[in-house]
Scaffold this motif. Sequence first.
Motif, PDB file in Angstrom:
ATOM      1  N   TRP A   1       0.824  -1.195   0.000  1.00 47.03           N
ATOM      2  CA  TRP A   1       0.000   0.000   0.000  1.00 47.03           C
ATOM      3  C   TRP A   1       0.868   1.259   0.000  1.00 47.03           C
ATOM      4  N   ALA A   2       0.328   2.305  -0.601  1.00 48.18           N
ATOM      5  CA  ALA A   2       0.899   3.645  -0.492  1.00 48.18           C
ATOM      6  C   ALA A   2       0.220   4.332   0.681  1.00 48.18           C
ATOM      7  N   LEU A   3       0.970   5.126   1.427  1.00 48.62           N
ATOM      8  CA  LEU A   3       0.396   5.950   2.489  1.00 48.62           C
ATOM      9  C   LEU A   3       0.144   7.333   1.909  1.00 48.62           C
ATOM     10  N   ARG A   4      -1.077   7.815   2.054  1.00 42.49           N
ATOM     11  CA  ARG A   4      -1.457   9.154   1.609  1.00 42.49           C
ATOM     12  C   ARG A   4      -2.366   9.766   2.669  1.00 42.49           C
TER      13      ARG A   4
ATOM     14  N   ILE B   1       5.730  -7.953   7.833  1.00 42.00           N
ATOM     15  CA  ILE B   1       5.443  -6.568   7.479  1.00 42.00           C
ATOM     16  C   ILE B   1       6.761  -5.828   7.217  1.00 42.00           C
ATOM     17  N   GLY B   2       6.723  -4.928   6.260  1.00 39.18           N
ATOM     18  CA  GLY B   2       7.860  -4.073   5.963  1.00 39.18           C
ATOM     19  C   GLY B   2       7.350  -2.700   5.574  1.00 39.18           C
ATOM     20  N   PHE B   3       8.154  -1.666   5.789  1.00 35.97           N
ATOM     21  CA  PHE B   3       7.675  -0.314   5.504  1.00 35.97           C
ATOM     22  C   PHE B   3       8.830   0.652   5.385  1.00 35.97           C
ATOM     23  N   TRP B   4       8.554   1.763   4.725  1.00 34.76           N
ATOM     24  CA  TRP B   4       9.473   2.897   4.712  1.00 34.76           C
ATOM     25  C   TRP B   4       8.664   4.177   4.519  1.00 34.76           C
TER      26      TRP B   4
ATOM     27  N   ILE C   1       3.990   0.575   2.703  1.00 26.73           N
ATOM     28  CA  ILE C   1       3.944  -0.514   3.678  1.00 26.73           C
ATOM     29  C   ILE C   1       3.461  -1.762   2.960  1.00 26.73           C
ATOM     30  N   SER C   2       4.016  -2.907   3.323  1.00 28.03           N
ATOM     31  CA  SER C   2       3.597  -4.154   2.679  1.00 28.03           C
ATOM     32  C   SER C   2       3.638  -5.294   3.678  1.00 28.03           C
TER      33      SER C   2
END
Length: 190
Positions: free
Chosen positions: A65-68, A88-91, A79-80
Amino acid sequence: MEIVTDRLLLDLPVRGDVDLVTRYCQDPFFEEYLTTPWPYSRSDGEGFLGVHVPAGWASGSEFTWALRTVRGGPLLGVISVRETQHEIGFWMGAEHRGAGLMGEAASAVCEWVLAGGIDGATTVFWRAVEGNVGSAKVARAAGFRHIRPENPTVPTRDGVGTLPAWYGVREAVIDPRAEASWDPVLGPRA
C-alpha cells in the motif's frame, strides 16, 4: 484494497508515484538499513511500481500500500506484508517521519491481516537491521512484542550475507508484555 485510518488512506502505489519513490529511496538511511537497490534509480522505482507491486497483489504473495493523507494525494511512504511469513515491511519519506503515521499504518495493516486479510494468519512478523531505531519505534507503536530468535539476522541487499537484526511479533490481541519488551532496545517510553 484500501485501508482508512484516522489520518491516512492506504491505497495502491501507482506509476505516477515514481518520482517520489525514487527520491525517497535515495535517502542514505535506505543504504544503511533497507534492502532496496542501492544506489536507487528511477528504473528501480518503475520496476517496483509497474511490476513488483501489481505482481504481488495478483499472486497474493505480497500486499503493498501507499500511504497518503487524501485520495489522489502525494505518496508519503509504503507498507507491505508478505503472505508466506506474514512479514510486514515499511518505509517513509524523510520529511514525513516522526509524526506517528507509520505506526498508525502498521497497526491498520496488522488488523487487516489478522482479521482475515490473509487467510489463516494468527501473527504478523517484523524484523529490521539492528540499529534501525525508527522501525523499532513503529513496531512498538503498532503493538509488536520484541522477540529474540536463535539467529536474529536479515539478508544483505545482495542476498549473499546476513546482518544482525531485531525481531517482533504481533497477535490479534496485543500481548500485555509488548510495550516493556522494547525497553532493552529503545529504553522505556517517556
